[in-house]
Scaffold this motif. Sequence first.
Motif, PDB file in Angstrom:
ATOM      1  N   ARG A  23       0.896  -1.089  -0.395  1.00 24.58           N
ATOM      2  CA  ARG A  23       0.002   0.246   0.001  1.00 24.58           C
ATOM      3  C   ARG A  23       0.506   0.807   0.136  1.00 24.58           C
ATOM      4  O   ARG A  23       1.779   1.374   0.563  1.00 24.58           O
TER       5      ARG A  23
ATOM      6  N   GLU B  85      -4.124   8.573   5.232  1.00 20.47           N
ATOM      7  CA  GLU B  85      -4.966   9.140   6.512  1.00 20.47           C
ATOM      8  C   GLU B  85      -5.301   9.826   6.748  1.00 20.47           C
ATOM      9  O   GLU B  85      -4.314  10.763   7.511  1.00 20.47           O
TER      10      GLU B  85
ATOM     11  N   ALA C 120       0.223   4.940   1.038  1.00 20.02           N
ATOM     12  CA  ALA C 120      -0.256   5.759   2.657  1.00 20.02           C
ATOM     13  C   ALA C 120      -0.462   7.013   3.161  1.00 20.02           C
ATOM     14  O   ALA C 120       0.300   7.544   4.023  1.00 20.02           O
TER      15      ALA C 120
HETATM   16  N1  GLU Z   1       1.028   8.012   6.839  1.00 20.60           N
HETATM   17  C1  GLU Z   1       2.301   8.257   7.343  1.00 20.60           C
HETATM   18  C2  GLU Z   1       2.424   9.448   5.743  1.00 20.60           C
HETATM   19  O1  GLU Z   1       2.273   9.914   4.668  1.00 20.60           O
HETATM   20  C3  GLU Z   1       3.094   7.524   5.993  1.00 20.60           C
HETATM   21  C4  GLU Z   1       1.802   5.589   6.807  1.00 20.60           C
HETATM   22  C5  GLU Z   1       2.492   4.631   6.878  1.00 20.60           C
HETATM   23  O2  GLU Z   1       3.493   3.745   5.412  1.00 20.60           O
HETATM   24  O3  GLU Z   1       3.519   3.555   7.280  1.00 20.60           O
HETATM   25  O4  GLU Z   1       3.763   9.983   6.452  1.00 20.60           O
END
Ligand code: GLU
Length: 297
Positions: free
Chosen positions: A9, A45, A11
């Motif tokens: 993924r 997220e 995220a």
């Molecule tokens: N949402 C997190 C970020 O943008 C990354 C999450 C992950 O890849 O563990 O820094």
Amino acid sequence: MTHPGYRGRFAPSPTGPLHFGSLVAALASFLEARVRQGTWLVRIEDLDPLREPPGATDAILHSLSAHGLHSDEPVRYQSLRHDAYDSVIRQLLAQGRAYYCACSRKRLQANGGYHPDRCRQGEAPETGQPRAIRFALEDADVEWQDQLLGPQHQSVRGELDDPVIRRKEGFYAYQLAVVVDDIDQGIDHVVRGSDLLDMTAQQLQLFAALGAEPPGWLHIPVIVNAQGQKLSKQNRAPALDDSQPGLNLWRALAALGQNPPRELITASPPALLAWGIEHYQRALLPRQSRPPAEPGD
Ligand code: GLU
């Protein structure tokens, strides 16, 4: 090497539009999944509305799609997952692995990092003040293997390092939500920027507390600017220019050490991604942060 069960993924937190460093991380996770005939997911997220400028999520999804990076399953939004986080927090509280805490950072600092009210022992008086919830870490020397960077070792200090998993304002924290969703979505390979390397040992303890197998980890050295600072929204990395996705992807492949041929600079995103999938070699990934090369270099 095929791995039909592979699920990876990308995220992003929508704290701003995608920049070149985030494209590199997205592309690395996409290529790692595709060369193993795996599934690649996009998860937004969006846990903290106060840090999310309006339109950032749409801008990120637009950029990914302009670069030919499409989630294999519907995009997941963490803002729609509060019930799931809440039920995991209840489980951790019941297991004695989470506790309420009203201590300010200042108060903790003044007490050497220990909780003066013994909140970790569940002894803090209920004052009616809003309280955060923290995960209770175990003291441990955590050893794990990064698929690019090799053996990793991190010390985890119970109490001193206990991360907040729900903030006193009621927002769920990254550290909890990322693990809950990686478990729920069956993610077995995490490819992300090395700025998150230090989060891994704590996340491993969360996987264990929730009785789940952790994924494999691969941390890509973050892209830095000419001054050696990480490209990030905080130091105003420019947003990706979605009108030249081919050039951006060419540069991202180059940043991943994959040596795309010069004649592909003008190719379309699907052609660049197809070249990337066909020629991807993990062994060529850089192990250290560096500024992106320009096509003329
Ligand atoms: N949402 C997190 C970020 O943008 C990354 C999450 C992950 O890849 O563990 O820094």
